[in-house]
Structure formats: structure tokens, C-alpha cells
Scaffold this motif. Sequence first.
Motif, PDB file in Angstrom:
ATOM      1  N   LYS A   1      63.538  60.122  13.912  1.00 55.33           N
ATOM      2  CA  LYS A   1      63.668  60.709  15.244  1.00 55.33           C
ATOM      3  C   LYS A   1      63.976  62.197  15.137  1.00 55.33           C
ATOM      4  O   LYS A   1      64.592  62.645  14.173  1.00 55.33           O
ATOM      5  CB  LYS A   1      64.780  60.014  16.034  1.00 55.33           C
ATOM      6  N   VAL A   2      63.535  62.959  16.137  1.00 56.16           N
ATOM      7  CA  VAL A   2      63.863  64.381  16.244  1.00 56.16           C
ATOM      8  C   VAL A   2      64.144  64.701  17.705  1.00 56.16           C
ATOM      9  O   VAL A   2      63.686  63.994  18.613  1.00 56.16           O
ATOM     10  CB  VAL A   2      62.720  65.287  15.723  1.00 56.16           C
ATOM     11  N   CYS A   3      64.881  65.765  17.923  1.00 59.32           N
ATOM     12  CA  CYS A   3      65.160  66.210  19.286  1.00 59.32           C
ATOM     13  C   CYS A   3      63.948  66.977  19.822  1.00 59.32           C
ATOM     14  O   CYS A   3      63.451  67.906  19.172  1.00 59.32           O
ATOM     15  CB  CYS A   3      66.395  67.103  19.310  1.00 59.32           C
ATOM     16  N   VAL A   4      63.467  66.575  20.981  1.00 63.45           N
ATOM     17  CA  VAL A   4      62.296  67.236  21.567  1.00 63.45           C
ATOM     18  C   VAL A   4      62.660  68.031  22.816  1.00 63.45           C
ATOM     19  O   VAL A   4      61.778  68.507  23.535  1.00 63.45           O
ATOM     20  CB  VAL A   4      61.199  66.197  21.899  1.00 63.45           C
ATOM     21  N   ALA A   5      63.956  68.201  23.064  1.00 65.93           N
ATOM     22  CA  ALA A   5      64.385  68.908  24.276  1.00 65.93           C
ATOM     23  C   ALA A   5      63.854  70.337  24.302  1.00 65.93           C
ATOM     24  O   ALA A   5      63.449  70.846  25.359  1.00 65.93           O
ATOM     25  CB  ALA A   5      65.911  68.906  24.367  1.00 65.93           C
ATOM     26  N   GLY A   6      63.843  71.000  23.148  1.00 61.77           N
ATOM     27  CA  GLY A   6      63.363  72.382  23.094  1.00 61.77           C
ATOM     28  C   GLY A   6      61.885  72.486  23.430  1.00 61.77           C
ATOM     29  O   GLY A   6      61.459  73.406  24.145  1.00 61.77           O
ATOM     30  N   ILE A   7      61.085  71.550  22.931  1.00 64.90           N
ATOM     31  CA  ILE A   7      59.651  71.569  23.234  1.00 64.90           C
ATOM     32  C   ILE A   7      59.429  71.292  24.716  1.00 64.90           C
ATOM     33  O   ILE A   7      58.605  71.948  25.374  1.00 64.90           O
ATOM     34  CB  ILE A   7      58.903  70.540  22.362  1.00 64.90           C
TER      35      ILE A   7
ATOM     36  N   TRP B   1      57.686  79.142  18.906  1.00 65.74           N
ATOM     37  CA  TRP B   1      57.034  77.886  18.547  1.00 65.74           C
ATOM     38  C   TRP B   1      57.423  77.452  17.136  1.00 65.74           C
ATOM     39  O   TRP B   1      57.610  76.255  16.876  1.00 65.74           O
ATOM     40  CB  TRP B   1      55.513  78.016  18.664  1.00 65.74           C
ATOM     41  N   GLN B   2      57.542  78.395  16.219  1.00 71.13           N
ATOM     42  CA  GLN B   2      57.945  78.046  14.852  1.00 71.13           C
ATOM     43  C   GLN B   2      59.309  77.355  14.852  1.00 71.13           C
ATOM     44  O   GLN B   2      59.520  76.364  14.144  1.00 71.13           O
ATOM     45  CB  GLN B   2      58.000  79.302  13.988  1.00 71.13           C
ATOM     46  N   ALA B   3      60.221  77.868  15.664  1.00 68.11           N
ATOM     47  CA  ALA B   3      61.565  77.285  15.724  1.00 68.11           C
ATOM     48  C   ALA B   3      61.535  75.852  16.248  1.00 68.11           C
ATOM     49  O   ALA B   3      62.435  75.054  15.945  1.00 68.11           O
ATOM     50  CB  ALA B   3      62.460  78.149  16.607  1.00 68.11           C
TER      51      ALA B   3
END
Length: 595
Positions: free
Chosen positions: A104-110, A170-172
Amino acid sequence: MVNCNARNRDVISLSKHVAATASPKTSTSTSSSSPSSSTSSFPSSSSSNLSPPPSAVQASPSFVSLPRMVPPNATITLGHKGVPVHELPEEARVRVPLCSARGKVCVAGIKRKLSDGGAKLWQEENAEKTNVGILRPSHDAWGIKKIVFIYCDDFLRRCFEMPWFHDPEWQALLLPVFQALNVAPRMVVRCLLASMPPGIAIPPHHDTGYWVHYSHRIHLPIETDPARIVFRVGPSKDRLQRYDLPEGCLVELNNQAKHSVDNLWDRSRVHLILDYLEKDSIERSILPPGAKLHQTRRSIDLESEHGSRPCPSFLILGAQKSGTTSLYEYLCQHPLVLRARRRETHYLDWRWRREEHLTWEDHRETYLRFFHAALLNENPSCMTGESTPSYLLHSDIVLPRVRKLAPTAKLLVILRCPVARAYSQYQMVTDPEGSVEQKKARGSHWLGKSFEEVVEAEMQDLERHRVHPTMNYQEFKDGYLSSRPLGHGSHSLLGRGLYALQLQPWLEAFGRDQLMVMFMEDMASHNAVQAQLGKVFDFLGLPPHSIIDTHAKNTRAYTPMDERTKARLSAFYAPFNQQLFQILNVHERRWEARE
């Protein structure tokens, strides 16, 4: 503003031309008309008569009630992706993992980035100005929007990193996803965000292309509702199972299995989709904003590379009745080979324009009409060529024309037992079947004569011109080739089998790096054809490809040759064959005159 629909038609146009070669129609006719008089005899390269990508499919509400499963913690290896899962035996299918949870990863930033960017982020016009426009014809036709960061061609020859991938914001957001998968950025060959509209379905399918077998496919849901988004995967269309893909869950998909998606949500489903290799083995390019690409289904080229591949890229020179038609049709099954408008152009011998005022540039312009030159200029990863088997014999006039009009073309020669070749030529010329055009090209000089009568006349012709195994090419050219007629095929029954004398000038002019010699007898089975074509593709600089149709083309059934005639011809050709094997530096063949 770029018209995306027009760009779609362009890419479909060449893709359809290329795809049509997968099930080629054999053509044995050779028109005597010159293309210089009119180009209307050539098929149009317009895309107006080509089928568009599939239309959008409506999602099926009945799928909402299907049982929901969780992706297992399985391991999908590249060995599981060698062939489409549905093609495996039943006992093997059930052992192949279909999807796998990868963390799992956090997708809040995307999600925040997409929300802040709004609809403009997804607009093709915006991508073509500040990023780079990429076509995905079927997905585009289904209305699936995209934001592309990394994209490769289907044969994994080139990988393009888009300007937005190198944007710090986007890289971040993207690099943590790669890190969660333990994948270095240079291993990623495709990475994009896909927005699937509500009410739309992607029908059951499996992915195709060379890249599929060598890459891992990852889905990361960014905006979704598993209760209303029905994702199914299975070993076949009739055995699809529903799996939940929640936001932030990394899921590997075996995209050689059948899979489908139905969006029954009232919003667009957004996934980050990426493919990565296990080895860093692909050329990578960083593109500037607004770079223009030209695509076929299997290739991607930069607009700046327009016209960088000479046309034609290959010529099959002969020998006549030695499998040249088969070889050409096999070659045209490669996705990056576009067949010529006419397989046997004969421009460099029979159709050569003879007006005195013509320049070499005039001849080149006429010659290019036999090919889809405009399409190939835009897509230099693709290539084309022709197959005129009389070129090998007529080296005295054809060779200097090749040096002027196609100096870098790869040359292919396929040979056959000269005794069997001669008998096959006789059977072709005297065949009562065929169109008026075909019969004219064959000639009528041997009609009403037996094979033995033609052989005797040919023996006398060779003796009259003092043809012998140790003569040099200049003697052969001045004494024999200069007397050969043009415009029909009923001549040189035995002379066409004097391979060493015919090959000598081609080898001297172009060398072994540019000329490949094959033997028809080495393509006697399906596996043998695949093996030989692998060598030819490598010689032409094409990526590996397994062809489907390996049946011999342009064949006839006829009665066996008289044994005494066969023995006579075998004895005649023996010293000439010895010269051939020495020139090619190959082991002597025990050529048997199988008809």
C-alpha cells in the motif's frame, strides 16, 4: 490546436496497413504497366476506408452483484506471461496467478494534485503543449483520458520520459510509488494516469505486444469505489472473477490473463498504471515539452526523425522459383514491415523508364510510388521492401540502378537446387491457368514444347555463349547476360541456376554485411521457417517476432521430372554448384532435385 481525431486516424491507417500483413494474400501477378503513366493503379493509403477503434462499451449493472474477492499475496513471474493464459492447457491455467497484492502507498498527494489541476490536466491540447501527446487508440475511443509520464514502444526498443515526469511536483508523488515496489525509475517503461468515465466498460481482453512478456503490470487505484467499480480477471472470458482494488493498494496484474473493467460509479475511476522491467536494457530519451511523436500500434518515432530510414529498406533479388514469394510474405508478417503497393515492382528491370531526359531523381520519384513512402517517412521504425526475382539474373542493368536508388538497402537472395528450380520455372511458364496479365509476364516461348526440348535448346544457348564454371563475371555479362530479354520469364531456364556467376557482382558491390544468402531447403517445416526468419529479422535490424503463417506460397502440383533428364542436369550443374559453395564459404550441399 492538434486535431486528436485526425491523429488517431493517421496512426490507425499505418497500423491497419501493417496489421493486414498478418494474413497476407498471395499475389502471383506482375503487371506490365508502368506506374509513371498513372498512380491510380496503386491502392490508396487514405484511412477513410479503414475501421476505427472499437466504440465505447456500456457498463453492465448486473456485474455489481458478483462476489468480491481480495487480491492474494501471490508471486507473478515473467514465466507466467510467456503466452496468453487462455492458450495454456487446462491443468496449467489453474496454476497461473492472475493478480497479486504488492502493498500500500498513500495516494492523497496525487488526489490533491489532480483536484488542483482540474480538467485541464487531462486535456490532450494541454498535454501536447506542456507535456507530449501520446495515442492509445482503443482507450482514446472509449473516452479514457490519460496523463502520461513514461511510455515505450511495443518492442521495448525505445522508452520516452515525458516532461511532466521530470516536474519536481510529479516526481515527489511518483517516486515513492516506485520505491514501494522496490523499482528504480530507469526500470519503468510505462507510467500513466488513466481516467475511466462513468458508465463505460473495458471489455474482456489480454494485452498484446513484445513488452508484455518482459514487464510487470501494476495498478494503483487513486480514485475508485470497489463497490461500484467491477474489475474482473480470469484464465478465459467465461471464467472471470471479480476482485476489489481499493485506493492506495498496489496490485500486480497478469495482463496475459483476460481482464475487464465496468465503471458503474457516478464518477470517473482513476488509476496509476505502470509497467517495469527486471533489467535495465532499453534506450531512454527525455522529451522536451511539445515534442511530436508518430505512432503505429507497435512503434513510436519522433517527428524530428521524419524520413530518416531510406525507402525501400530491403530487396529480395531472387532466384526465381526459389521461394521468393514465401520469403516476402513471411517478412510482411512482422508488425514493423509494411508491404509494398506491388510485391514485384520490376521497376529496376522491366519497367525502367527510358526517356533520355530523366535524371536519377526522376527515377527515384517513380520508384517510390511502388511504396507507402509518406507513411514510412513519418514512421521510420517501420520498413518496406520489394521482391523481384529477376533482379538476380539481370545484374548487368539492375545492380547500378540499385546503387543509385537504394544504396543502403539490405539484399536478400534465396537459392534452391538448380535442377528443381528449372523444372519449377518450366511448369510455371507452361501452366494453362492464370490471368491474361500473369500469362503475359510468364511468356509464351515454351508453350507446346516439352521440358526436355527446352533444356536442349538452353544447353545449346549456353554453349553458344561459351558459359563455363570458371569464367569471370565480365565474360558472363558480355557473352550471356547482355543477350537476355526483358518483359517476360520464359528464358534462361538453366542460366538462372548458375548462382555463383550471378552472385559474384552483388557480393563485390555490396559485401556480405549487406547481402544475405539463404536456401529454400532450409525452410521445409514450421520451426525451420521460424529459425530462418529469426536470422533474416536480425539481418534487417528488426526485433524478434514469431510469424503465424509458415505455409509455402505460389506452389504448383505437377508430374515428376524424367530421371534421365534429372541426372543430366545434376551433372551439368555440379561444377557450378562447387563454385557457389566456395564463394559462400559454406559446406557443400547434397542438393536433391525434388520437384
